[in-house]
Design a protein around this motif. Structure first.
Motif, PDB file in Angstrom:
ATOM      1  N   SER A 195      10.299   0.094  -8.112  1.00  0.00           N
ATOM      2  CA  SER A 195      10.164   0.458  -6.697  1.00  0.00           C
ATOM      3  C   SER A 195       8.847   1.187  -6.452  1.00  0.00           C
ATOM      4  CB  SER A 195      11.329   1.346  -6.255  1.00  0.00           C
ATOM      5  OG  SER A 195      12.544   0.624  -6.271  1.00  0.00           O
ATOM      6  N   LEU A 196       8.457   2.062  -7.382  1.00  0.00           N
ATOM      7  CA  LEU A 196       7.192   2.782  -7.239  1.00  0.00           C
ATOM      8  C   LEU A 196       6.024   1.806  -7.170  1.00  0.00           C
ATOM      9  CD1 LEU A 196       7.909   5.628  -9.795  1.00  0.00           C
ATOM     10  CD2 LEU A 196       7.613   5.928  -7.323  1.00  0.00           C
ATOM     11  N   VAL A 197       5.961   0.889  -8.129  1.00  0.00           N
ATOM     12  CA  VAL A 197       4.842  -0.054  -8.154  1.00  0.00           C
ATOM     13  C   VAL A 197       4.920  -1.023  -6.980  1.00  0.00           C
ATOM     14  CG1 VAL A 197       5.795  -1.846  -9.697  1.00  0.00           C
ATOM     15  CG2 VAL A 197       3.351  -1.351  -9.713  1.00  0.00           C
ATOM     16  N   SER A 198       6.117  -1.413  -6.584  1.00  0.00           N
ATOM     17  CA  SER A 198       6.262  -2.304  -5.426  1.00  0.00           C
ATOM     18  C   SER A 198       5.780  -1.641  -4.151  1.00  0.00           C
ATOM     19  CB  SER A 198       7.721  -2.748  -5.258  1.00  0.00           C
ATOM     20  OG  SER A 198       8.120  -3.549  -6.341  1.00  0.00           O
ATOM     21  N   LEU A 199       6.162  -0.388  -3.948  1.00  0.00           N
ATOM     22  CA  LEU A 199       5.751   0.315  -2.739  1.00  0.00           C
ATOM     23  C   LEU A 199       4.235   0.488  -2.701  1.00  0.00           C
ATOM     24  CD1 LEU A 199       6.854   1.624  -0.149  1.00  0.00           C
ATOM     25  CD2 LEU A 199       6.946   3.788  -1.408  1.00  0.00           C
ATOM     26  N   MET A 200       3.627   0.807  -3.841  1.00  0.00           N
ATOM     27  CA  MET A 200       2.174   0.945  -3.881  1.00  0.00           C
ATOM     28  C   MET A 200       1.492  -0.404  -3.651  1.00  0.00           C
ATOM     29  SD  MET A 200       1.437   3.801  -6.852  1.00  0.00           S
ATOM     30  CE  MET A 200       2.321   2.924  -8.119  1.00  0.00           C
ATOM     31  N   THR A 201       2.035  -1.467  -4.223  1.00  0.00           N
ATOM     32  CA  THR A 201       1.466  -2.803  -4.036  1.00  0.00           C
ATOM     33  C   THR A 201       1.506  -3.203  -2.564  1.00  0.00           C
ATOM     34  OG1 THR A 201       2.112  -3.461  -6.272  1.00  0.00           O
ATOM     35  CG2 THR A 201       1.657  -5.240  -4.699  1.00  0.00           C
ATOM     36  N   VAL A 202       2.628  -2.953  -1.913  1.00  0.00           N
ATOM     37  CA  VAL A 202       2.770  -3.287  -0.494  1.00  0.00           C
ATOM     38  C   VAL A 202       1.857  -2.403   0.355  1.00  0.00           C
ATOM     39  CG1 VAL A 202       4.381  -3.348   1.462  1.00  0.00           C
ATOM     40  CG2 VAL A 202       5.086  -4.236  -0.759  1.00  0.00           C
ATOM     41  N   ALA A 203       1.691  -1.142  -0.024  1.00  0.00           N
ATOM     42  CA  ALA A 203       0.786  -0.254   0.727  1.00  0.00           C
ATOM     43  C   ALA A 203      -0.651  -0.774   0.659  1.00  0.00           C
ATOM     44  CB  ALA A 203       0.872   1.170   0.198  1.00  0.00           C
ATOM     45  N   GLY A 204      -1.078  -1.230  -0.498  1.00  0.00           N
ATOM     46  CA  GLY A 204      -2.418  -1.805  -0.621  1.00  0.00           C
ATOM     47  C   GLY A 204      -2.557  -3.079   0.183  1.00  0.00           C
ATOM     48  N   TRP A 205      -1.566  -3.953   0.064  1.00  0.00           N
ATOM     49  CA  TRP A 205      -1.557  -5.203   0.825  1.00  0.00           C
ATOM     50  C   TRP A 205      -1.624  -4.898   2.327  1.00  0.00           C
ATOM     51  CZ3 TRP A 205       2.024  -6.699   4.442  1.00  0.00           C
ATOM     52  CH2 TRP A 205       1.927  -8.005   4.902  1.00  0.00           C
ATOM     53  N   GLY A 206      -0.834  -3.920   2.759  1.00  0.00           N
ATOM     54  CA  GLY A 206      -0.814  -3.558   4.170  1.00  0.00           C
ATOM     55  C   GLY A 206      -2.143  -3.015   4.650  1.00  0.00           C
ATOM     56  N   LEU A 207      -2.799  -2.201   3.822  1.00  0.00           N
ATOM     57  CA  LEU A 207      -4.092  -1.641   4.217  1.00  0.00           C
ATOM     58  C   LEU A 207      -5.135  -2.743   4.377  1.00  0.00           C
ATOM     59  CD1 LEU A 207      -5.810   0.812   4.871  1.00  0.00           C
ATOM     60  CD2 LEU A 207      -6.201   1.100   2.404  1.00  0.00           C
ATOM     61  N   VAL A 208      -5.189  -3.685   3.453  1.00  0.00           N
ATOM     62  CA  VAL A 208      -6.140  -4.794   3.572  1.00  0.00           C
ATOM     63  C   VAL A 208      -5.806  -5.629   4.805  1.00  0.00           C
ATOM     64  CG1 VAL A 208      -7.053  -6.891   2.484  1.00  0.00           C
ATOM     65  CG2 VAL A 208      -6.604  -4.852   1.096  1.00  0.00           C
ATOM     66  N   THR A 209      -4.534  -5.887   5.038  1.00  0.00           N
ATOM     67  CA  THR A 209      -4.098  -6.655   6.208  1.00  0.00           C
ATOM     68  C   THR A 209      -4.516  -5.957   7.498  1.00  0.00           C
ATOM     69  OG1 THR A 209      -2.264  -7.619   4.974  1.00  0.00           O
ATOM     70  CG2 THR A 209      -2.071  -7.613   7.379  1.00  0.00           C
ATOM     71  N   LEU A 210      -4.340  -4.642   7.576  1.00  0.00           N
ATOM     72  CA  LEU A 210      -4.732  -3.885   8.766  1.00  0.00           C
ATOM     73  C   LEU A 210      -6.240  -3.927   8.985  1.00  0.00           C
ATOM     74  CD1 LEU A 210      -2.386  -0.789   8.435  1.00  0.00           C
ATOM     75  CD2 LEU A 210      -2.326  -2.504  10.266  1.00  0.00           C
ATOM     76  N   GLN A 211      -7.009  -3.812   7.915  1.00  0.00           N
ATOM     77  CA  GLN A 211      -8.470  -3.854   8.044  1.00  0.00           C
ATOM     78  C   GLN A 211      -8.940  -5.221   8.541  1.00  0.00           C
ATOM     79  OE1 GLN A 211     -10.786  -1.393   7.696  1.00  0.00           O
ATOM     80  NE2 GLN A 211      -9.126   0.056   7.400  1.00  0.00           N
ATOM     81  N   LEU A 212      -8.366  -6.286   8.016  1.00  0.00           N
ATOM     82  CA  LEU A 212      -8.719  -7.630   8.477  1.00  0.00           C
ATOM     83  C   LEU A 212      -8.336  -7.809   9.944  1.00  0.00           C
ATOM     84  CD1 LEU A 212      -7.655  -9.528   5.272  1.00  0.00           C
ATOM     85  CD2 LEU A 212      -9.976  -9.512   6.212  1.00  0.00           C
ATOM     86  N   HIS A 213      -7.163  -7.332  10.313  1.00  0.00           N
ATOM     87  CA  HIS A 213      -6.700  -7.409  11.708  1.00  0.00           C
ATOM     88  C   HIS A 213      -7.667  -6.660  12.627  1.00  0.00           C
ATOM     89  CE1 HIS A 213      -3.998  -7.336  15.160  1.00  0.00           C
ATOM     90  NE2 HIS A 213      -4.193  -6.038  15.216  1.00  0.00           N
ATOM     91  N   ALA A 214      -8.064  -5.459  12.222  1.00  0.00           N
ATOM     92  CA  ALA A 214      -8.985  -4.652  13.043  1.00  0.00           C
ATOM     93  C   ALA A 214     -10.334  -5.344  13.218  1.00  0.00           C
ATOM     94  CB  ALA A 214      -9.174  -3.279  12.418  1.00  0.00           C
ATOM     95  N   ALA A 215     -10.720  -6.168  12.245  1.00  0.00           N
ATOM     96  CA  ALA A 215     -11.993  -6.892  12.312  1.00  0.00           C
ATOM     97  C   ALA A 215     -11.855  -8.223  13.044  1.00  0.00           C
ATOM     98  CB  ALA A 215     -12.526  -7.128  10.902  1.00  0.00           C
ATOM     99  N   GLY A 216     -10.656  -8.511  13.566  1.00  0.00           N
ATOM    100  CA  GLY A 216     -10.432  -9.759  14.294  1.00  0.00           C
ATOM    101  C   GLY A 216     -10.228 -10.965  13.404  1.00  0.00           C
TER     102      GLY A 216
END
Length: 161
Positions: A64-85
């Motif tokens: 669960s620890l590694v899964s949550l961190m993996t999803v947090a990283g995935w989410g951050l990259v996804t948010l940055q791409l979204h913010a850049a259009g």
């Protein structure tokens, strides 16, 4: 907390509602009770309750620890791409290194941010030019006293779809 909890966001219009919707379509993430806690100043924090992520010792399950961190990283990259259009990008974890430092006996919080020496503008520029790019992130799950329970460094790859 659950996915249906109120998202605490300090940057209006930053894509967190979209991220919450994406997470709600991932059965393992839903089962873990993952919620977006905050996204501010380039840092994404996800949370999950210990009660559904506990091991036989009463501490947080390593998966669960590694899964949550993996999803947090995935989410951050996804948010940055979204913010850049860049809406059509597919994001994947390419590789990671994890260090389990101490047992966590409280709810989980995974913090994700750029790894030292990385640059969002270079990542986004490469993505626009080549249709793919990689970036390294740093994640941690802190103990209640702020010291790290678990640390992770991971490279994420984004591809134009």
């Amino acid at each position: 907390m659950s996915l249906h909890s109120k998202i605490m966001v300090d940057e209006p219009g930053n894509g967190s509602a979209r991220l919450k919707a994406l997470l709600s379509r991932m059965p393992p993430v839903v089962a873990m009770g993952v919620a977006v806690e905050r996204y501010v100043a380039g840092k994404l924090v996800l949370a999950a309750p210990l009660s559904v992520n506990v091991n036989d010792k009463g501490s947080a399950f390593g998966g669960s620890l590694v899964s949550l961190m993996t999803v947090a990283g995935w989410g951050l990259v996804t948010l940055q791409l979204h913010a850049a259009g860049l809406e059509g990008a597919e994001v994947y974890v390419a590789d990671s290194q994890v260090r389990y430092l101490a047992p966590l006996r409280s709810d989980l919080q995974a913090e994700s941010q750029l790894a030292q020496g990385q640059d969002w503008s270079r990542f986004l520029s490469t993505f626009r030019q080549r249709g793919r790019a990689r970036i390294e992130l740093s994640m941690q799950v802190p103990l209640p006293d702020g010291q790290p329970a678990t640390e992770m460094r991971a490279r994420y790859a984004a591809f134009a779809s």
